[in-house]
Design a protein around this motif. Structure first.
Motif, PDB file in Angstrom:
ATOM      1  N   SER A  96       0.849  -1.192   0.000  1.00  0.00           N
ATOM      2  CA  SER A  96       0.000   0.000   0.000  1.00  0.00           C
ATOM      3  C   SER A  96       0.882   1.239   0.000  1.00  0.00           C
ATOM      4  CB  SER A  96      -0.916   0.013   1.233  1.00  0.00           C
ATOM      5  OG  SER A  96      -0.157   0.110   2.415  1.00  0.00           O
ATOM      6  N   VAL A  97       0.270   2.360  -0.310  1.00  0.00           N
ATOM      7  CA  VAL A  97       0.918   3.667  -0.207  1.00  0.00           C
ATOM      8  C   VAL A  97       0.009   4.562   0.617  1.00  0.00           C
ATOM      9  CG1 VAL A  97       2.222   3.525  -2.348  1.00  0.00           C
ATOM     10  CG2 VAL A  97      -0.078   4.477  -2.393  1.00  0.00           C
ATOM     11  N   SER A  98       0.597   5.542   1.253  1.00  0.00           N
ATOM     12  CA  SER A  98      -0.173   6.447   2.099  1.00  0.00           C
ATOM     13  C   SER A  98       0.051   7.885   1.671  1.00  0.00           C
ATOM     14  CB  SER A  98       0.249   6.307   3.568  1.00  0.00           C
ATOM     15  OG  SER A  98      -0.022   5.023   4.054  1.00  0.00           O
ATOM     16  N   LEU A  99      -1.020   8.648   1.708  1.00  0.00           N
ATOM     17  CA  LEU A  99      -0.927  10.094   1.587  1.00  0.00           C
ATOM     18  C   LEU A  99      -0.819  10.597   3.015  1.00  0.00           C
ATOM     19  CD1 LEU A  99      -1.100  12.767   0.017  1.00  0.00           C
ATOM     20  CD2 LEU A  99      -3.585  12.662   0.341  1.00  0.00           C
ATOM     21  N   ILE A 100       0.232  11.361   3.275  1.00  0.00           N
ATOM     22  CA  ILE A 100       0.482  11.807   4.638  1.00  0.00           C
ATOM     23  C   ILE A 100       0.628  13.314   4.707  1.00  0.00           C
ATOM     24  CG2 ILE A 100       1.524   9.617   5.372  1.00  0.00           C
ATOM     25  CD1 ILE A 100       4.277  10.894   4.948  1.00  0.00           C
ATOM     26  N   ASP A 101       0.304  13.861   5.863  1.00  0.00           N
ATOM     27  CA  ASP A 101       0.578  15.254   6.191  1.00  0.00           C
ATOM     28  C   ASP A 101       1.897  15.215   6.944  1.00  0.00           C
ATOM     29  OD1 ASP A 101       0.696  17.856   7.071  1.00  0.00           O
ATOM     30  OD2 ASP A 101      -1.260  17.845   8.056  1.00  0.00           O
ATOM     31  N   LEU A 102       2.956  15.691   6.296  1.00  0.00           N
ATOM     32  CA  LEU A 102       4.330  15.524   6.758  1.00  0.00           C
ATOM     33  C   LEU A 102       4.886  16.826   7.317  1.00  0.00           C
ATOM     34  CD1 LEU A 102       6.886  13.556   6.546  1.00  0.00           C
ATOM     35  CD2 LEU A 102       7.306  14.687   4.367  1.00  0.00           C
ATOM     36  N   ASN A 103       5.650  16.721   8.419  1.00  0.00           N
ATOM     37  CA  ASN A 103       6.360  17.888   8.932  1.00  0.00           C
ATOM     38  C   ASN A 103       7.687  17.447   9.531  1.00  0.00           C
ATOM     39  OD1 ASN A 103       6.259  17.690  12.008  1.00  0.00           O
ATOM     40  ND2 ASN A 103       4.104  17.449  11.506  1.00  0.00           N
ATOM     41  N   ARG A 104       8.579  18.390   9.709  1.00  0.00           N
ATOM     42  CA  ARG A 104       9.869  18.108  10.344  1.00  0.00           C
ATOM     43  C   ARG A 104      10.135  19.210  11.361  1.00  0.00           C
ATOM     44  NH1 ARG A 104      15.864  17.223   7.663  1.00  0.00           N
ATOM     45  NH2 ARG A 104      16.868  16.731   9.617  1.00  0.00           N
ATOM     46  N   ASP A 105       9.296  19.230  12.378  1.00  0.00           N
ATOM     47  CA  ASP A 105       9.405  20.256  13.401  1.00  0.00           C
ATOM     48  C   ASP A 105      10.345  19.857  14.539  1.00  0.00           C
ATOM     49  OD1 ASP A 105       7.549  21.762  11.984  1.00  0.00           O
ATOM     50  OD2 ASP A 105       5.857  20.913  13.072  1.00  0.00           O
ATOM     51  N   ARG A 106      10.561  18.546  14.717  1.00  0.00           N
ATOM     52  CA  ARG A 106      11.357  18.078  15.855  1.00  0.00           C
ATOM     53  C   ARG A 106      12.461  17.112  15.409  1.00  0.00           C
ATOM     54  NH1 ARG A 106       6.508  16.382  19.701  1.00  0.00           N
ATOM     55  NH2 ARG A 106       5.846  15.505  17.741  1.00  0.00           N
ATOM     56  N   LYS A 107      13.362  17.571  14.567  1.00  0.00           N
ATOM     57  CA  LYS A 107      14.570  16.860  14.142  1.00  0.00           C
ATOM     58  C   LYS A 107      14.341  15.687  13.206  1.00  0.00           C
ATOM     59  CE  LYS A 107      17.298  18.050  18.186  1.00  0.00           C
ATOM     60  NZ  LYS A 107      18.207  17.535  19.195  1.00  0.00           N
ATOM     61  N   ALA A 108      13.150  15.180  13.083  1.00  0.00           N
ATOM     62  CA  ALA A 108      12.868  14.062  12.172  1.00  0.00           C
ATOM     63  C   ALA A 108      11.494  14.292  11.558  1.00  0.00           C
ATOM     64  CB  ALA A 108      12.890  12.724  12.910  1.00  0.00           C
ATOM     65  N   TYR A 109      11.274  13.688  10.413  1.00  0.00           N
ATOM     66  CA  TYR A 109       9.959  13.793   9.788  1.00  0.00           C
ATOM     67  C   TYR A 109       8.945  13.018  10.610  1.00  0.00           C
ATOM     68  CZ  TYR A 109      12.072  15.850   5.677  1.00  0.00           C
ATOM     69  OH  TYR A 109      12.743  16.692   4.827  1.00  0.00           O
ATOM     70  N   GLU A 110       7.802  13.637  10.813  1.00  0.00           N
ATOM     71  CA  GLU A 110       6.661  13.018  11.487  1.00  0.00           C
ATOM     72  C   GLU A 110       5.452  13.261  10.606  1.00  0.00           C
ATOM     73  OE1 GLU A 110       6.412  14.993  15.262  1.00  0.00           O
ATOM     74  OE2 GLU A 110       8.339  14.228  15.929  1.00  0.00           O
ATOM     75  N   TRP A 111       4.434  12.433  10.728  1.00  0.00           N
ATOM     76  CA  TRP A 111       3.267  12.615   9.868  1.00  0.00           C
ATOM     77  C   TRP A 111       2.003  12.072  10.484  1.00  0.00           C
ATOM     78  CZ3 TRP A 111       6.975   8.934   8.722  1.00  0.00           C
ATOM     79  CH2 TRP A 111       6.537   7.618   8.774  1.00  0.00           C
ATOM     80  N   THR A 112       0.918  12.493   9.844  1.00  0.00           N
ATOM     81  CA  THR A 112      -0.413  11.970  10.098  1.00  0.00           C
ATOM     82  C   THR A 112      -0.902  11.395   8.780  1.00  0.00           C
ATOM     83  OG1 THR A 112      -0.798  13.743  11.699  1.00  0.00           O
ATOM     84  CG2 THR A 112      -2.740  12.566  10.865  1.00  0.00           C
ATOM     85  N   GLU A 113      -1.397  10.186   8.809  1.00  0.00           N
ATOM     86  CA  GLU A 113      -1.905   9.579   7.579  1.00  0.00           C
ATOM     87  C   GLU A 113      -3.253  10.191   7.210  1.00  0.00           C
ATOM     88  OE1 GLU A 113      -1.543   5.221   6.150  1.00  0.00           O
ATOM     89  OE2 GLU A 113      -3.465   5.360   7.199  1.00  0.00           O
ATOM     90  N   ILE A 114      -3.372  10.583   5.943  1.00  0.00           N
ATOM     91  CA  ILE A 114      -4.608  11.144   5.413  1.00  0.00           C
ATOM     92  C   ILE A 114      -5.416  10.048   4.723  1.00  0.00           C
ATOM     93  CG2 ILE A 114      -5.586  12.855   3.820  1.00  0.00           C
ATOM     94  CD1 ILE A 114      -3.995  14.037   6.229  1.00  0.00           C
ATOM     95  N   ALA A 115      -4.740   9.209   3.947  1.00  0.00           N
ATOM     96  CA  ALA A 115      -5.408   8.123   3.219  1.00  0.00           C
ATOM     97  C   ALA A 115      -4.400   7.022   2.933  1.00  0.00           C
ATOM     98  CB  ALA A 115      -6.008   8.641   1.913  1.00  0.00           C
ATOM     99  N   SER A 116      -4.882   5.809   2.836  1.00  0.00           N
ATOM    100  CA  SER A 116      -4.048   4.665   2.463  1.00  0.00           C
ATOM    101  C   SER A 116      -4.686   4.005   1.251  1.00  0.00           C
ATOM    102  CB  SER A 116      -3.970   3.673   3.624  1.00  0.00           C
ATOM    103  OG  SER A 116      -3.185   2.560   3.263  1.00  0.00           O
TER     104      SER A 116
END
Length: 182
Positions: free
Chosen positions: A148-168
Motif C-alpha cells: 500500500s501507499v499512504s498520503l500523509i501530512d508531513l512535517n519536520r518540526d522536531r529533528k525528524a519527519y513526522e506525519w499523520t496519515e490522510i489516506a491509504s
C-alpha cells in the motif's frame, strides 16, 4: 523492519552528529503533493480516488532495504529493485496528472532515489567517522513488502519527519476481491 532499525540503533546513538529516526516515522517518499494549506481538500479526495484506480492494477512487491550508507545529510538505506517503486511512483504521478494536469505534477520525474532515512545530520562535519561506524553492519539488509501507499501530512518540526496519515491506498485492490484499503 523493526529488527533492521534496532540493529543500527546502537551505532546511530553513539554518533552525536546524527538524529536517529524513530521506527514509527520511517518512510520511503515516493512523490510530494504540496503544502497542506495550499491544496484544496476536494483535490486531495480526487487525487486519492485516482490513485486507488491506478494502484488497483499494480501487485504488491518486495524490496530490499540496505545496507545503510552516508549521504550528505542523512544515513540512508537504499531500496532495490528500483523498477517496481518507480512504476508505483509513476502511477501516483499519473493520478495527480488526472486531477491537476501533467504540467502541474509537483517535483521532477527524474532524479528519484528510493531510500529510507535512518538518521539525519544535525551538524556539519566529516562523513568518514559515520561511514566507519556503519561498517559494523556492512552488507546488512532487510526485505519489506510494499502492499500500500499512504498520503500523509508531513512535517519536520522536531529533528525528524513526522506525519499523520490522510489516506491509504492498497496495491492490487482491483484484482483481489478480499483486498481492502483503509
Amino acid at each position: 523492519m523493526q529488527g533492521f532499525v534496532a540493529d543500527y540503533a546502537p551505532v546511530l546513538a553513539r554518533l552525536p552528529q546524527l538524529d536517529p529516526v524513530p521506527a514509527r516515522w520511517l518512510h520511503l517518499t515516493l512523490q510530494g503533493l504540496g503544502f497542506t494549506d495550499e491544496i484544496d481538500p476536494g483535490d486531495v479526495d480526487q487525487i486519492v480516488a485516482a490513485t486507488r484506480k491506478r494502484c488497483a492494477e499494480l501487485e504488491p512487491f518486495t524490496v530490499t532495504l540496505g545496507p545503510a550508507h552516508v549521504d550528505p545529510e542523512t544515513i540512508q538505506a537504499p531500496a532495490r529493485p528500483l523498477e517496481p517503486l518507480a512504476e508505483l511512483r509513476l502511477a501516483i504521478r499519473a493520478a495527480i496528472s488526472d486531477v491537476w494536469g501533467q504540467d502541474n505534477v509537483p517535483e521532477p520525474e527524474v532524479g528519484f532515489r528510493a531510500h529510507v532515512s535512518l538518521g539525519y545530520s544535525n551538524t556539519a562535519g566529516p562523513a568518514e567517522p559515520v561511514a566507519a561506524a556503519l561498517r559494523v553492519h556492512d552488507g546488512h539488509t532487510v526485505e519489506a513488502v510494499v502492499s500500500s501507499v499512504s498520503l500523509i501530512d508531513l512535517n519536520r518540526d522536531r529533528k525528524a519527519y513526522e506525519w499523520t496519515e490522510i489516506a491509504s491506498v492498497g496495491l492490487g485492490a482491483g484484482r483481489h476481491p478480499s483486498a481492502s484499503t483503509n
